[in-house]
Design a protein around this motif. Structure first.
Motif, PDB file in Angstrom:
ATOM      1  N   LEU A  36      12.157   4.758  53.574  1.00 38.50           N
ATOM      2  CA  LEU A  36      11.185   4.973  52.510  1.00 38.50           C
ATOM      3  C   LEU A  36       9.760   4.898  53.052  1.00 38.50           C
ATOM      4  O   LEU A  36       8.871   5.643  52.604  1.00 38.50           O
ATOM      5  N   VAL A  39       8.845   8.225  54.690  1.00 41.05           N
ATOM      6  CA  VAL A  39       8.540   9.306  53.759  1.00 41.05           C
ATOM      7  C   VAL A  39       7.081   9.267  53.338  1.00 41.05           C
ATOM      8  O   VAL A  39       6.429  10.303  53.166  1.00 41.05           O
ATOM      9  N   ILE A  67      14.441   8.533  46.608  1.00 48.32           N
ATOM     10  CA  ILE A  67      13.371   9.358  47.140  1.00 48.32           C
ATOM     11  C   ILE A  67      12.382   9.686  46.029  1.00 48.32           C
ATOM     12  O   ILE A  67      12.764   9.916  44.877  1.00 48.32           O
ATOM     13  N   CYS A  71       9.235  14.743  46.134  1.00 45.76           N
ATOM     14  CA  CYS A  71       9.822  15.147  47.418  1.00 45.76           C
ATOM     15  C   CYS A  71      10.948  16.158  47.201  1.00 45.76           C
ATOM     16  O   CYS A  71      11.803  15.974  46.327  1.00 45.76           O
ATOM     17  N   LEU A  73      14.238  17.557  48.993  1.00 49.66           N
ATOM     18  CA  LEU A  73      15.153  16.988  49.976  1.00 49.66           C
ATOM     19  C   LEU A  73      16.132  18.021  50.480  1.00 49.66           C
ATOM     20  O   LEU A  73      16.753  18.750  49.700  1.00 49.66           O
TER      21      LEU A  73
END
Length: 553
Positions: A36, A39, A67, A71, A73
């Motif tokens: 995390l 990110v 997430i 974002c 993914l």
């Protein structure tokens, strides 16, 4: 099978990834925090490694569920791809439409770049997760690095998370992949469960399955841990077969004998007499008929495991049990490492390993102390070192993490039938200098990474009043030193003495931890202290020689 006998709703130790049985140990939570963190850190690569069955996929699933909403993914689970197949997979994962007639490497890269720019303009981040990344070829890894070249003045437009087995660390240590390794902004090696965590893990799965009693007595946890090395998947395999054995013998409690026979079957160990194994297998077949035969066939699909792995803990701290897990990596932004503080409380290092491994550990530790100008008396090393104002720090990480920690350390190498401990004295460029048994040897970083199991022990020095951890609300000489040092670094007003660790100092501490690649928790532990001492110019043994010294040799 045995579920009705133990009054369970379902089998508690299935190796299927059932989210109901999710158990997040402290190290799994830290691994998740690293993902995390990556990110939100502005792009680049994040590396998560661990042994087979350590729970990497579990952490990955939790990460994908948490997430951030902004974002996009992409997830690739079969990385045995060519460069063109990789780019095609990236387009498919991010739902990027390919114009007709543009199915070439350049065509794929062009549309991916346009998509990343459009996503950034819309305030979205793109995250690509690649599982089993140890199977990536060097050409594909280089193409992934090139994909991260697209960036703005603030961040890279593609975040790539590589998840794989320990050999992935050795791959990234190759000279031809040095540019990629330098872009790893966070890395974490997922170690095994401790003995206490093994007991909690087993209890958790039994509770979810509806158990009303404890078929595994507490005294068995150490044996289970040693047989499985604390790896969750191996724990599942062993406990499932042990419950089957208890059912066959019509006992509500798993005994040591049952556990050893279960290990002999599951891990192909030869410790149990063949006649005993056959008697148990025949009884099980007679009672369970087709169900047991089906289960036995399923076991055969599992990859074979060496017998030695049953009795030798593979990912435990190299010099004894680590009270806090010993799984955090070292600090230092130059190495791109994000870390916890590690464990500094000295374990029982007088018995550093099993068998012939113990003498090499003790000798290497005493060589390490000699670099500090100290001769530690015989006996428990860490206890003796503490009396000389040297404290043991046990950790878990890679060579780049140790480069960031920048101090010599004792490593555990698995380069033959028996592991050995060596003193890592220097780590300059692509070469490591090791000392073992009175001899000095040079080794490439790549070769060392192949044999290094990630566990290390080093030493650190602090004022005698310094606690292993300084937390919010503490006061004393160590808090005063910490507050003054942080104020000096950040140009803040000098604090008064004998003040508790308050919000102002905590804010500076967190900023310092963030800047140094440490775990940002507002707790000043050994690694925070080490880095503060290094920045203050304290003369201590260093792992990496200054550039001037290297150039002038």
């Amino acid at each position: 099978m045995y579920t009705q006998f133990f009054q369970l709703k379902q089998s508690p130790f299935s190796i299927a990834p059932d989210p109901r049985y999710l158990y997040m140990s402290e190290r799994h939570r830290e691994a998740l925090a690293h993902l995390l963190y990556g990110v939100g850190s502005g792009g680049g690569f994040v590396l998560l490694t661990g042994e087979i069955g350590a729970g990497k996929t579990t952490v990955c699933r939790c990460f994908m569920e948490q997430i951030p909403a902004n974002c996009e993914l992409g997830y690739i689970f079969n990385p045995r791809l060519t460069v063109e197949e990789l780019l095609q997979s990236v387009c498919e994962e991010f739902r990027i439409a390919m114009p007709d007639g543009m199915h070439s490497v350049k065509g794929y890269i062009d549309v991916i770049n346009r998509h990343l720019l459009a996503s950034h303009a819309a305030g979205r981040n793109n995250v690509l997760v690649i599982d089993e990344a140890q199977n990536l070829s060097a050409a594909v890894l280089e193409q992934l690095r090139l994909l991260t070249n697209l960036e703005t003045s603030e961040r890279k437009l593609l975040q790539i998370i590589l998840i794989g087995q320990p050999e992935l660390r050795a791959m990234l240590a190759r000279p031809e992949l040095e540019q990629l390794a330098q872009r790893v902004i966070a890395r974490y090696h997922l170690g095994s469960l401790s003995v206490a965590e093994t007991g909690s893990y087993i209890g958790h799965r039994l509770a979810v399955a509806g158990a009303h009693s404890a078929p595994f007595p507490s005294p068995l946890m150490s044996l289970i841990h040693s047989m499985t090395a604390g790896v969750p998947r191996r724990i599942n395999l062993l406990c499932d077969r042990a419950l089957l054995g208890a059912y066959v013998e019509n006992t509500a409690t798993v005994t040591r004998a049952i556990l050893r026979r279960a290990a002999a079957e599951v891990f192909a160990d030869t410790a149990a007499p063949p006649s005993a194994r056959r008697r148990w297998q025949y009884a099980a077949a007679g009672v369970l008929a087709g169900a047991v035969l089906t289960g036995a066939a399923a076991w055969q699909w599992l990859p074979p495991m060496k017998a030695a792995a049953v009795t030798a803990p593979l990912a435990v701290s190299p010099l004894g049990s680590d009270p806090k897990g010993g799984h955090g990596t070292a600090n230092g932004t130059a190495a791109g490492a994000v870390s916890g503080e590690g464990a500094s409380a000295p374990p029982a290092v007088s018995s550093p390993g099993a068998g012939a491994d113990a003498p090499s550990a003790d000798a290497a530790l005493r060589q390490l102390a000699a670099l500090w100008g100290q001769q530690v008396p015989e006996g428990d090393f860490c206890a003796g070192a503490a009396r000389l104002n040297l404290r043991c720090l046990h950790g878990k990480g890679g060579l780049e993490d140790l480069r960031g920690l920048d101090r010599p350390a004792v490593l555990r190498l698995t380069d033959g039938a028996a592991p050995r401990h060596v003193l890592l004295e220097r780590l300059d460029g692509r070469q490591a200098v090791l000392r073992s048994g009175g001899k000095t040897e040079a080794m490439t970083v790549e070769a060392l990474a192949l044999h290094f199991d990630g566990g290390y022990t080093t030493l650190w020095r602090a004022p005698r009043a310094w606690r292993d951890e300084v937390v919010e609300g503490d006061r004393g000489a160590d808090v005063d030193w910490l507050a003054r040092r942080l104020a000096d670094l950040y140009g803040a007003r000098k604090p008064r003495d004998n003040r508790p660790l308050d919000s102002a100092t905590l804010q500076l501490l967190r900023e310092f931890q963030q800047a140094q690649g440490l775990k940002v928790d507002g707790v000043a532990g050994p690694k925070t202290m080490i880095r503060l001492q290094q920045l203050a110019g304290v003369q201590e043994p260093r792992l990496v020689r200054p550039a001037a010294a290297v150039a002038g040799k």
